[in-house]
Write a protein that holds these residues in place. Structure first.
Motif, mmCIF file in Angstrom:
data_model
loop_
_atom_site.group_PDB
_atom_site.id
_atom_site.type_symbol
_atom_site.label_atom_id
_atom_site.label_comp_id
_atom_site.label_asym_id
_atom_site.label_seq_id
_atom_site.Cartn_x
_atom_site.Cartn_y
_atom_site.Cartn_z
ATOM 1 N N TYR A 1 -8.645 20.877 6.605
ATOM 2 C CA TYR A 1 -7.531 20.229 7.295
ATOM 3 C C TYR A 1 -6.638 19.499 6.289
ATOM 4 N N GLU A 2 -5.348 19.626 6.495
ATOM 5 C CA GLU A 2 -4.396 19.037 5.551
ATOM 6 C C GLU A 2 -4.490 17.518 5.519
ATOM 7 N N PHE B 1 -4.747 -2.889 8.642
ATOM 8 C CA PHE B 1 -5.978 -2.099 8.656
ATOM 9 C C PHE B 1 -5.863 -0.760 7.939
ATOM 10 N N GLY B 2 -4.650 -0.330 7.603
ATOM 11 C CA GLY B 2 -4.472 0.927 6.905
ATOM 12 C C GLY B 2 -4.485 2.126 7.842
ATOM 13 N N THR B 3 -3.923 3.219 7.365
ATOM 14 C CA THR B 3 -3.905 4.470 8.140
ATOM 15 C C THR B 3 -4.288 5.613 7.210
ATOM 16 N N ILE B 4 -5.487 5.555 6.707
ATOM 17 C CA ILE B 4 -5.886 6.468 5.645
ATOM 18 C C ILE B 4 -5.892 7.923 6.090
ATOM 19 N N LEU B 5 -6.165 8.176 7.366
ATOM 20 C CA LEU B 5 -6.194 9.554 7.855
ATOM 21 C C LEU B 5 -4.861 9.971 8.464
ATOM 22 N N GLY B 6 -3.862 9.100 8.347
ATOM 23 C CA GLY B 6 -2.542 9.432 8.869
ATOM 24 C C GLY B 6 -1.511 9.598 7.771
ATOM 25 N N ILE B 7 -1.983 9.849 6.554
ATOM 26 C CA ILE B 7 -1.087 9.993 5.412
ATOM 27 C C ILE B 7 -0.469 11.388 5.405
ATOM 28 N N SER B 8 0.847 11.450 5.299
ATOM 29 C CA SER B 8 1.544 12.740 5.267
ATOM 30 C C SER B 8 1.677 13.234 3.832
ATOM 31 N N SER B 9 2.086 14.484 3.689
ATOM 32 C CA SER B 9 2.292 15.054 2.351
ATOM 33 C C SER B 9 3.381 14.299 1.594
ATOM 34 N N THR B 10 4.415 13.862 2.314
ATOM 35 C CA THR B 10 5.482 13.074 1.681
ATOM 36 C C THR B 10 4.947 11.742 1.176
ATOM 37 N N ASP B 11 4.084 11.105 1.976
ATOM 38 C CA ASP B 11 3.465 9.845 1.546
ATOM 39 C C ASP B 11 2.635 10.056 0.283
ATOM 40 N N VAL B 12 1.915 11.166 0.236
ATOM 41 C CA VAL B 12 1.084 11.463 -0.935
ATOM 42 C C VAL B 12 1.950 11.609 -2.180
#
Length: 300
Positions: A11-12, A124-135
């Motif tokens: 999964y991406e 609290f962070g959104t570690i599993l909601g990071i998009s490719s642009t965010d990366v």
């Protein structure tokens, strides 16, 4: 569980989380080492809380909380850098700045009439909601931060452990402190998006504090801190995905504590034994009297 973890890698969003988490772990480990060496761990705790106020203010005026995050943390980093080397007065000032910023953050939230989900995600962070642009954004920021520290490595190391001698040799102590704290603010701002303001301190200090007790030389301590940080991040993310009950931040913080505790208990014994066989001078220490030595630190 192993099959579940391996299957999740297709999964991406999982790959994005691991890539972004790796960037954060590397930067936080490097920055965290110098935070401890310079006696600035309280600043590392304060900046994420100050960033929360910036995120709340940004949401209030209708822009991305990331902009407020960077603005407030970098601004606070500059102010802290101007406070000088007097630890007691500096920590008091940092505490006042932090509590004032938290008060501002609460006021901004009370004035905001919409749904403040984006602000709470900063906590609290959104570690599993990071998009490719965010990366991509995080990778660029991380490379800039790491590159800056590499360029400043020798004078930064020198001024961290022996500021008086460094200043006598012409190292711009105050300017270097401000630049370093700006880099800390950048690291904090990108880390908050992964683990949240409440737990970013774990990634900044946990791996570095453990590594300093294991390795005597700065470069080895930094490399060990990077390895520990990457391990914490990957294990935390993958366990969170496989288990599904608790967030990655919980696992990261727990693993960091579980690793640090036995090292903290046992390190005085091997430090004492190492001191009997080596005659290198002690040039720095962690805030709770952890000693680390530096060999051949020269400014060319």
């Amino acid at each position: 569980m192993l099959n579940s973890i391996l299957d999740s890698l297709q999964y991406e969003f999982v790959r994005n989380a691991l890539l972004a988490g790796s960037c954060i772990a590397i930067v936080a480990a490097i920055v965290g080492y110098f935070l401890i060496a310079r006696g600035l761990t309280f600043a590392g705790h304060a900046l994420p809380n100050i960033g929360f106020a910036g995120a709340a203010g940004a949401v209030l005026i209708g822009v991305s909380p990331v902009y407020g995050l960077f603005a407030f943390t970098i601004g606070a980093g500059v102010i802290i850098g101007l406070l000088g080397k007097e630890v007691r007065e500096r920590d008091i000032a940092i505490g006042i700045i932090m509590t004032s910023a938290l008060g501002l953050g609460l006021m901004f939230l009370s004035l905001y009439s919409g749904y403040a989900e984006r602000v709470y995600s900063v906590l609290f962070g959104t570690i599993l909601g990071i998009s490719s642009t965010d990366v991509q954004t995080m990778m660029i920021t991380c490379l800039l931060t790491i590159g800056s520290i590499v360029l400043l490595y020798r004078p930064l190391l020198f001024s961290s452990f022996d500021p008086m001698v460094a200043q006598a040799r012409g190292v711009p102590i105050r300017g270097l402190a401000i630049i370093f704290l700006i880099l800390v603010a950048m690291a904090v701002s990108i880390s908050i998006q992964i683990v949240g303001a409440l737990l970013v301190f774990t990634m900044l200090v946990g791996p570095a504090a453990t590594a300093i007790r294991i390795a005597q030389r700065p470069l080895w301590a930094i490399l060990i801190a990077i390895g520990l940080g990457l391990s914490y991040m990957w294990i935390g993310i993958l366990l969170s995905i496989a288990n599904g009950l608790w967030p990655a931040s919980f696992y990261i913080a727990t693993i960091s504590f579980v690793v640090y505790l036995p090292v903290r208990i046992l390190s005085p014994y091997w430090i004492r034994n190492r001191g009997r066989h080596e005659s290198q001078p002690v040039v720095g220490q962690e805030s709770d009297s952890v000693q680390t030595t530096v060999e051949h630190v020269h400014i060319h």
